[in-house]
Design a protein around this motif. Structure first.
Motif, PDB file in Angstrom:
ATOM      1  N   THR A 154       0.837  -1.193   0.000  1.00  0.00           N
ATOM      2  CA  THR A 154       0.000   0.000   0.000  1.00  0.00           C
ATOM      3  C   THR A 154       0.874   1.246   0.000  1.00  0.00           C
ATOM      4  O   THR A 154       1.821   1.348   0.785  1.00  0.00           O
ATOM      5  CB  THR A 154      -0.895   0.015   1.260  1.00  0.00           C
ATOM      6  N   CYS A 155       0.601   2.165  -0.866  1.00  0.00           N
ATOM      7  CA  CYS A 155       1.354   3.420  -0.922  1.00  0.00           C
ATOM      8  C   CYS A 155       1.052   4.238   0.338  1.00  0.00           C
ATOM      9  O   CYS A 155      -0.104   4.472   0.671  1.00  0.00           O
ATOM     10  CB  CYS A 155       0.935   4.215  -2.163  1.00  0.00           C
ATOM     11  N   PRO A 156       2.100   4.648   1.048  1.00  0.00           N
ATOM     12  CA  PRO A 156       1.864   5.395   2.299  1.00  0.00           C
ATOM     13  C   PRO A 156       1.255   6.773   2.026  1.00  0.00           C
ATOM     14  O   PRO A 156       0.683   7.390   2.921  1.00  0.00           O
ATOM     15  CB  PRO A 156       3.269   5.528   2.902  1.00  0.00           C
ATOM     16  N   ASN A 157       1.391   7.234   0.787  1.00  0.00           N
ATOM     17  CA  ASN A 157       0.930   8.577   0.442  1.00  0.00           C
ATOM     18  C   ASN A 157      -0.553   8.592   0.052  1.00  0.00           C
ATOM     19  O   ASN A 157      -1.346   9.299   0.655  1.00  0.00           O
ATOM     20  CB  ASN A 157       1.802   9.121  -0.693  1.00  0.00           C
ATOM     21  N   CYS A 158      -0.923   7.742  -0.929  1.00  0.00           N
ATOM     22  CA  CYS A 158      -2.303   7.800  -1.416  1.00  0.00           C
ATOM     23  C   CYS A 158      -3.109   6.553  -1.106  1.00  0.00           C
ATOM     24  O   CYS A 158      -4.277   6.458  -1.473  1.00  0.00           O
ATOM     25  CB  CYS A 158      -2.330   8.080  -2.914  1.00  0.00           C
ATOM     26  N   LYS A 159      -2.466   5.591  -0.430  1.00  0.00           N
ATOM     27  CA  LYS A 159      -3.130   4.358   0.026  1.00  0.00           C
ATOM     28  C   LYS A 159      -3.569   3.418  -1.110  1.00  0.00           C
ATOM     29  O   LYS A 159      -4.302   2.462  -0.886  1.00  0.00           O
ATOM     30  CB  LYS A 159      -4.360   4.661   0.927  1.00  0.00           C
ATOM     31  N   LYS A 182       7.312   1.762  -6.325  1.00  0.00           N
ATOM     32  CA  LYS A 182       6.836   3.040  -6.857  1.00  0.00           C
ATOM     33  C   LYS A 182       5.327   2.967  -7.030  1.00  0.00           C
ATOM     34  O   LYS A 182       4.800   1.964  -7.507  1.00  0.00           O
ATOM     35  CB  LYS A 182       7.484   3.313  -8.220  1.00  0.00           C
ATOM     36  N   CYS A 183       4.672   4.011  -6.629  1.00  0.00           N
ATOM     37  CA  CYS A 183       3.219   4.046  -6.750  1.00  0.00           C
ATOM     38  C   CYS A 183       2.873   4.655  -8.104  1.00  0.00           C
ATOM     39  O   CYS A 183       3.292   5.770  -8.425  1.00  0.00           O
ATOM     40  CB  CYS A 183       2.621   4.872  -5.612  1.00  0.00           C
ATOM     41  N   LYS A 184       2.128   3.895  -8.900  1.00  0.00           N
ATOM     42  CA  LYS A 184       1.759   4.376 -10.237  1.00  0.00           C
ATOM     43  C   LYS A 184       0.765   5.519 -10.147  1.00  0.00           C
ATOM     44  O   LYS A 184       0.696   6.360 -11.035  1.00  0.00           O
ATOM     45  CB  LYS A 184       1.127   3.220 -11.031  1.00  0.00           C
ATOM     46  N   ALA A 185       0.005   5.530  -9.097  1.00  0.00           N
ATOM     47  CA  ALA A 185      -1.050   6.536  -8.988  1.00  0.00           C
ATOM     48  C   ALA A 185      -0.490   7.920  -8.662  1.00  0.00           C
ATOM     49  O   ALA A 185      -0.838   8.906  -9.298  1.00  0.00           O
ATOM     50  CB  ALA A 185      -2.061   6.116  -7.917  1.00  0.00           C
ATOM     51  N   CYS A 186       0.418   7.997  -7.680  1.00  0.00           N
ATOM     52  CA  CYS A 186       0.896   9.320  -7.264  1.00  0.00           C
ATOM     53  C   CYS A 186       2.387   9.529  -7.532  1.00  0.00           C
ATOM     54  O   CYS A 186       2.938  10.559  -7.163  1.00  0.00           O
ATOM     55  CB  CYS A 186       0.557   9.576  -5.801  1.00  0.00           C
ATOM     56  N   GLN A 187       3.037   8.526  -8.138  1.00  0.00           N
ATOM     57  CA  GLN A 187       4.458   8.605  -8.513  1.00  0.00           C
ATOM     58  C   GLN A 187       5.414   8.596  -7.328  1.00  0.00           C
ATOM     59  O   GLN A 187       6.619   8.763  -7.483  1.00  0.00           O
ATOM     60  CB  GLN A 187       4.760   9.853  -9.389  1.00  0.00           C
TER      61      GLN A 187
HETATM   62 ZN    ZN Z   1       0.512   6.669  -4.089  1.00  0.00          ZN
END
Ligand code: ZN
Length: 396
Positions: free
Chosen positions: A41-46, A80-85
């Motif tokens: 899980t991306c810590p930034n945008c979940k 790397k999170c594809k959603a928020c980079q």
């Molecule tokens: Zn993210």
């Protein structure tokens, strides 16, 4: 299977850890390991991602195995999170973020701290003493705020926080330390009692300290106070010793030495002496009539203590008072005075089966702790170490 086996040995529960290589180098176990790609899980945008950004090698110290150091060479993955980079390192259960030691090593260090000095614990685990202290200071120990039915209070020489003596409170039935207080002042006890639920307290066992008595009588509603037998009985032994030292001064060199060395023999109950001991004691008693008289007074009180029951204890004690009065030495007068002042509390000791015997055990524990941690200057650390040791021991 093989992998599971090794990770379990290392105390790692996470199934996504893979051991790639293991070898012994300079006495230490070196283990190279990586992780399986997971959906994280991306810590930034979940949002979830499996996209790998890169790797970094990290050295992590693990808990000792067979008393040998363990070093993990961990290939840590950056996702790397594809959603928020945003890119971020994976989190691993067995080692905290930004930590160079595993959680289980930290636990191991703390377990060693409970029985060793901070420096020793650090040496054993290969961790600096400042790290040990940091770990220890961070660990909190829940405070008990409900006082037990039978509360025992005693002082001990902890030499911490600029105070020579500290106060220890014990649940006399469960034989558990409840709290350690920084000094033995009335106000300190009052403040502590004021912060506790004291509704259950019925009996208080204590040494013959007026401070403790005052605080207890103020805090509790008509508490039943029991004087601890160890504390009142030792008055007689001290009195005997005072006479022995007075007699000693009157003697010539050789006899003086023998009188000095006789201290323990004179303290021993006569029934515990063997043939040789009895002879030696008789020799000592011949040195001076005062010593003989003091010895007999001590023994008479010893007999009172061991042979009285709830019906005879009061009368027998009064007989002993008379015996002191009729004797030609005055050293025991102060013992009589203390016994009179604490008459009710002392007689209570014969009616109720509680005593501070456990506290004496606690005192030995604190002595052990003091020895292990020579120079714990901070009271907070001393207190925590005592409570922590008990917590660790109760689990073991
Ligand atoms: Zn993210």
């Amino acid at each position: 299977m093989q992998n599971d086996f090794i990770t379990q040995l290392l105390g790692i529960k996470e199934s996504y850890i893979e051991v790639e290589h293991a070898e012994v180098m300079d006495h230490a176990f070196h283990i190279e390991m990586g992780t399986k790609v997971r959906r994280v899980t991306c810590p930034n945008c979940k949002k979830k991602t499996k996209y790998v950004h890169g790797y970094r090698m990290q050295r992590v110290q693990g808990r000792l195995i067979e008393e040998r150091p363990v070093v993990f060479h961990l290939r840590k993955r950056r996702y790397k999170c594809k959603a928020c980079q945003k890119t971020f390192y994976e989190t691993l259960g067995f080692v905290g973020r930004y930590q160079r030691r595993t959680c289980s090593l930290n636990e191991q260090v703390l377990t060693y701290v409970s029985e060793n000095s901070f420096t020793q614990a650090g040496k054993i685990c290969g961790v600096s003493s400042s790290s040990v202290l940091r770990l220890f200071d961070k660990r909190s120990i829940p405070q008990r705020r409900v006082l037990p039915r039978v509360l025992a209070i005693d002082e001990f020489k902890g030499d911490a926080g600029k105070e020579k003596f500290q106060t220890i409170l014990v649940d006399a039935e469960k034989k558990e330390i409840i709290e350690v207080l920084p000094d033995r002042r009335v106000e300190t006890l009052e403040t502590y009692f004021g912060s506790c639920d004291i509704g259950n307290v019925q009996i208080v066992v204590m040494d013959m300290s007026r401070t403790f008595k005052r605080a207890v009588e103020k805090a509790f509603d008509k508490p039943l106070i029991i004087a601890d037998r160890f504390h009142f009985m030792r008055q007689a032994y001290w009195a005997l010793d005072k006479v022995r030292r007075e007699v000693q001064k009157l003697l010539l060199k050789e006899e003086r030495l023998s009188c000095k060395r006789g201290k323990k023999l004179l303290w021993l109950a006569p029934e515990k002496l063997d043939e040789k001991g009895r002879e030696k004691v008789n020799e000592l008693l011949d040195l001076h009539p005062n010593l003989k008289e003091a010895y007999e007074l001590k023994n008479a009180l010893h007999d009172w203590f061991h042979q009285s029951n709830t019906h005879t204890v009061k009368g027998n004690l009064e007989e002993w008072f008379q015996m002191v009065k009729n004797s030609s030495i005055r050293t025991f007068d102060s013992v009589v005075k203390t016994f009179m002042n604490w008459n009710t509390e002392i007689l209570n000791a014969f009616v109720y089966p509680f005593n501070n015997g456990y506290i004496e055990g606690v005192n030995n524990t604190t002595k052990v702790i003091k020895r292990m941690s020579y120079g714990i200057k901070s009271f907070e650390r001393l207190r925590k170490k005592i409570l922590f040791r008990q917590a660790i021991r109760s689990v073991a």
